[in-house]
Design a protein around this motif. Structure first.
Motif, PDB file in Angstrom:
ATOM      1  N   TRP A 117     -12.701  -6.402  -6.192  1.00 46.95           N
ATOM      2  CA  TRP A 117     -12.913  -6.389  -4.781  1.00 46.95           C
ATOM      3  C   TRP A 117     -13.841  -7.331  -4.268  1.00 46.95           C
ATOM      4  O   TRP A 117     -14.636  -7.646  -4.784  1.00 46.95           O
ATOM      5  CB  TRP A 117     -13.546  -4.994  -4.299  1.00 46.95           C
ATOM      6  N   LYS A 122     -13.019  -5.669   1.856  1.00 50.36           N
ATOM      7  CA  LYS A 122     -11.657  -5.654   2.760  1.00 50.36           C
ATOM      8  C   LYS A 122     -10.658  -6.550   2.024  1.00 50.36           C
ATOM      9  O   LYS A 122      -9.385  -6.508   2.540  1.00 50.36           O
ATOM     10  CB  LYS A 122     -12.134  -6.690   3.890  1.00 50.36           C
ATOM     11  N   ARG A 123     -10.838  -7.226   1.006  1.00 45.53           N
ATOM     12  CA  ARG A 123      -9.982  -7.943   0.141  1.00 45.53           C
ATOM     13  C   ARG A 123      -9.808  -7.571  -1.217  1.00 45.53           C
ATOM     14  O   ARG A 123     -10.864  -7.263  -1.830  1.00 45.53           O
ATOM     15  CB  ARG A 123     -10.133  -9.506   0.473  1.00 45.53           C
ATOM     16  N   ASN A 145      -5.193  -8.230   1.471  1.00 44.12           N
ATOM     17  CA  ASN A 145      -6.232  -7.419   2.179  1.00 44.12           C
ATOM     18  C   ASN A 145      -6.055  -6.095   1.155  1.00 44.12           C
ATOM     19  O   ASN A 145      -5.172  -5.727   0.448  1.00 44.12           O
ATOM     20  CB  ASN A 145      -5.608  -6.963   3.532  1.00 44.12           C
ATOM     21  N   ASP A 147      -5.452  -3.288   1.852  1.00 43.27           N
ATOM     22  CA  ASP A 147      -4.448  -2.128   2.113  1.00 43.27           C
ATOM     23  C   ASP A 147      -2.746  -3.008   1.686  1.00 43.27           C
ATOM     24  O   ASP A 147      -1.793  -2.281   1.688  1.00 43.27           O
ATOM     25  CB  ASP A 147      -4.184  -1.825   3.614  1.00 43.27           C
ATOM     26  N   SER A 149      -1.526  -5.713   2.413  1.00 44.34           N
ATOM     27  CA  SER A 149      -1.084  -6.676   3.285  1.00 44.34           C
ATOM     28  C   SER A 149      -1.443  -7.974   3.012  1.00 44.34           C
ATOM     29  O   SER A 149      -2.436  -8.323   2.372  1.00 44.34           O
ATOM     30  CB  SER A 149      -1.190  -6.312   4.749  1.00 44.34           C
ATOM     31  N   LYS A 150      -0.619  -9.180   3.620  1.00 44.31           N
ATOM     32  CA  LYS A 150      -0.965 -10.436   3.380  1.00 44.31           C
ATOM     33  C   LYS A 150      -1.469 -10.924   1.921  1.00 44.31           C
ATOM     34  O   LYS A 150      -2.458 -11.740   1.874  1.00 44.31           O
ATOM     35  CB  LYS A 150      -2.307 -10.768   4.117  1.00 44.31           C
ATOM     36  N   GLN A 151      -0.443 -10.636   1.168  1.00 42.75           N
ATOM     37  CA  GLN A 151      -0.513 -11.260  -0.060  1.00 42.75           C
ATOM     38  C   GLN A 151      -0.290 -12.643  -0.185  1.00 42.75           C
ATOM     39  O   GLN A 151       1.040 -13.116   0.172  1.00 42.75           O
ATOM     40  CB  GLN A 151       0.564 -10.460  -1.395  1.00 42.75           C
TER      41      GLN A 151
END
Length: 295
Positions: A117, A122-123, A145, A147, A149-151
């Motif tokens: 983390w 957040k990431r 992220n 969640d 997203s944005k891998q």
């Protein structure tokens, strides 16, 4: 009548004190160490107290769960799970009691592991390994992220075992003829190499106070635990074993280290002071520990 009012007031005060103590106890992380174990038959994620006495299993999966890592606020745990008979490894998150399990990566025939983390929660960075179409083994570091997203692959980095530092940079070991300990910005830029030798230095973990880096090395013939200053200076060997050691983890106050040691059929967790003293077995049948810094 006055005595009844006084008694009622005292009861209300007592009630408020009990409620306050209850919420204090709930907010305190009584089981701050997450680790993986096959005590239940499958490799699952467990929690334990700071003394390693009480053990709570928080996953129940027919495959294999491991590499747990606490979020900065201790409300969530990132980890990996295996699918497709072990051919696919994926990153997940869950609440600290094992609920709300979410699968974040879904790439078949790729090994995603070692989630870490970011300091703001957040990431998540993680390692990815796979054999490419030409038969070459790839070791990549990815960012996403929290969640899922944005891998994004950090294409300037090649290696494994990412670990976020307090300033947001990433500590990792490089993929090369000999693994070396490196630091890079969170976008993969400004790579700094801390070790430079003809041996394998790997699996680095930075202390919570940001002063030291513990790592594994085979430079003295066996895979042992070492420690060095944050700039790579003053490298010291801490363990002297006849078996291989793995999976480092710092205590929240940076005074102790937990690591896994190959005890035969399965690994055991050991704990020692940061100078290598007071070494003792911590948990039988355990590995990949993560100690929450949030109490």
């Amino acid at each position: 009548m006055k005595s009844l009012r006084i008694k009622s007031k005292l009861l209300r005060i007592h009630f408020l004190i009990v409620i306050f103590m209850f919420f204090c106890s709930c907010s305190k992380n009584l089981y701050p160490i997450a680790y993986s174990s096959n005590d239940s038959g499958n490799k699952e994620v467990f929690l334990t107290d700071a003394n390693g006495k009480t053990k709570i299993k928080i996953t129940n999966y027919a495959g294999s769960d491991g590499y747990p890592d606490w979020s900065p606020n201790a409300k969530h745990i990132a980890f990996y799970a295996k699918y497709d008979n072990g051919n696919t490894w994926s990153i997940h998150t869950m609440n600290n009691d094992g609920t709300n399990r979410k699968r974040l990566t879904h790439f078949a025939n790729k090994w995603d592991s070692s989630p870490t983390w970011s300091p703001d929660g957040k990431r998540i960075a993680f390692a990815r390994e796979y054999e490419d179409s030409e038969g070459n083994w790839q070791e990549e570091i990815w960012m996403m992220n929290a969640d899922g997203s944005k891998q994004t692959q950090l294409k300037t980095l090649s290696g494994r075992a990412p670990c976020f530092m307090k300033d947001g940079r990433i500590l990792f070991h490089s993929k090369s003829e000999f693994n070396q300990i490196c630091i890079a910005d969170s976008d993969g830029g400004n790579i700094i190499t801390l070790t430079n030798n003809t041996f394998n230095d790997k699996a680095p973990k930075v202390s919570p106070d940001g002063k030291l880096i513990a790592f594994i090395s085979d430079r003295d013939g066996n895979q042992e635990v070492y420690v060095m200053n944050i700039d790579g200076s003053n490298q010291k060997r801490l363990t002297h074993d006849t078996v291989s050691n793995w999976d480092l983890c710092w205590s929240p106050d940076s005074s102790k280290l937990i690591f896994s040691s190959d005890g035969g059929e399965y690994l055991d967790l050991y704990i020692m002071n940061k100078d290598g003293s007071s070494l003792r077995k911590f948990i039988a049948n355990g590995l990949q520990a993560s100690w929450s810094t949030k109490n």
